[in-house]
Design a protein around this motif. Structure first.
Motif, PDB file in Angstrom:
ATOM      1  N   TYR A  15      48.545  37.500  44.198  1.00  0.00           N
ATOM      2  CA  TYR A  15      47.203  36.920  44.129  1.00  0.00           C
ATOM      3  C   TYR A  15      46.215  38.077  44.056  1.00  0.00           C
ATOM      4  O   TYR A  15      46.293  39.031  44.827  1.00  0.00           O
ATOM      5  CB  TYR A  15      46.882  36.068  45.352  1.00  0.00           C
ATOM      6  N   THR A  29      43.264  35.014  40.535  1.00  0.00           N
ATOM      7  CA  THR A  29      44.428  34.854  39.663  1.00  0.00           C
ATOM      8  C   THR A  29      45.671  34.863  40.530  1.00  0.00           C
ATOM      9  O   THR A  29      45.882  35.791  41.309  1.00  0.00           O
ATOM     10  CB  THR A  29      44.513  36.010  38.642  1.00  0.00           C
ATOM     11  N   TYR A  30      46.479  33.807  40.391  1.00  0.00           N
ATOM     12  CA  TYR A  30      47.742  33.723  41.121  1.00  0.00           C
ATOM     13  C   TYR A  30      48.853  33.760  40.087  1.00  0.00           C
ATOM     14  O   TYR A  30      48.928  32.898  39.208  1.00  0.00           O
ATOM     15  CB  TYR A  30      47.821  32.422  41.921  1.00  0.00           C
ATOM     16  N   THR A  31      49.705  34.775  40.179  1.00  0.00           N
ATOM     17  CA  THR A  31      50.844  34.900  39.282  1.00  0.00           C
ATOM     18  C   THR A  31      52.102  34.550  40.059  1.00  0.00           C
ATOM     19  O   THR A  31      52.396  35.156  41.090  1.00  0.00           O
ATOM     20  CB  THR A  31      50.946  36.333  38.720  1.00  0.00           C
ATOM     21  N   LYS A  37      51.059  31.588  35.443  1.00  0.00           N
ATOM     22  CA  LYS A  37      49.822  32.127  36.011  1.00  0.00           C
ATOM     23  C   LYS A  37      48.751  31.053  36.087  1.00  0.00           C
ATOM     24  O   LYS A  37      48.602  30.238  35.174  1.00  0.00           O
ATOM     25  CB  LYS A  37      49.345  33.269  35.132  1.00  0.00           C
ATOM     26  N   TYR A  53      45.967  27.119  33.691  1.00  0.00           N
ATOM     27  CA  TYR A  53      47.352  27.394  34.056  1.00  0.00           C
ATOM     28  C   TYR A  53      48.129  27.709  32.787  1.00  0.00           C
ATOM     29  O   TYR A  53      48.027  26.987  31.789  1.00  0.00           O
ATOM     30  CB  TYR A  53      47.975  26.179  34.762  1.00  0.00           C
TER      31      TYR A  53
END
Length: 73
Positions: A15, A29-31, A37, A53
């Motif tokens: 994150y 951004t959460y990968t 992502k 997304y």
């Protein structure tokens, strides 16, 4: 933590974005470990508001996201 930061989990999830009271809060951004992502708004560790997304195949979804679940790394 408050403000901008980066959190990496041993699972490979990452994150990067705004934090408030040690929670994902604001734009970030959460990968996922898979490479999928999410880029958009978070509200107290929940995906909420406008966002995009992208899955592992490159398919993209964008729009308003209702609160789904909390992200716990």
């Amino acid at each position: 933590m408050n403000g901008f930061g980066r959190l990496e989990h041993f699972s490979g999830a990452v994150y990067e974005g705004q934090f408030k009271d040690n929670m994902f809060h604001g734009l970030g951004t959460y990968t996922f470990p898979t490479g999928a992502k999410y880029i958009g708004n978070f509200n107290e560790n929940r995906v909420e508001g406008e966002g995009e997304y992208t899955d592992v195949r490159g398919l993209e979804w964008s729009g308003e996201v209702k609160p789904l679940y909390s992200f716990f790394l």
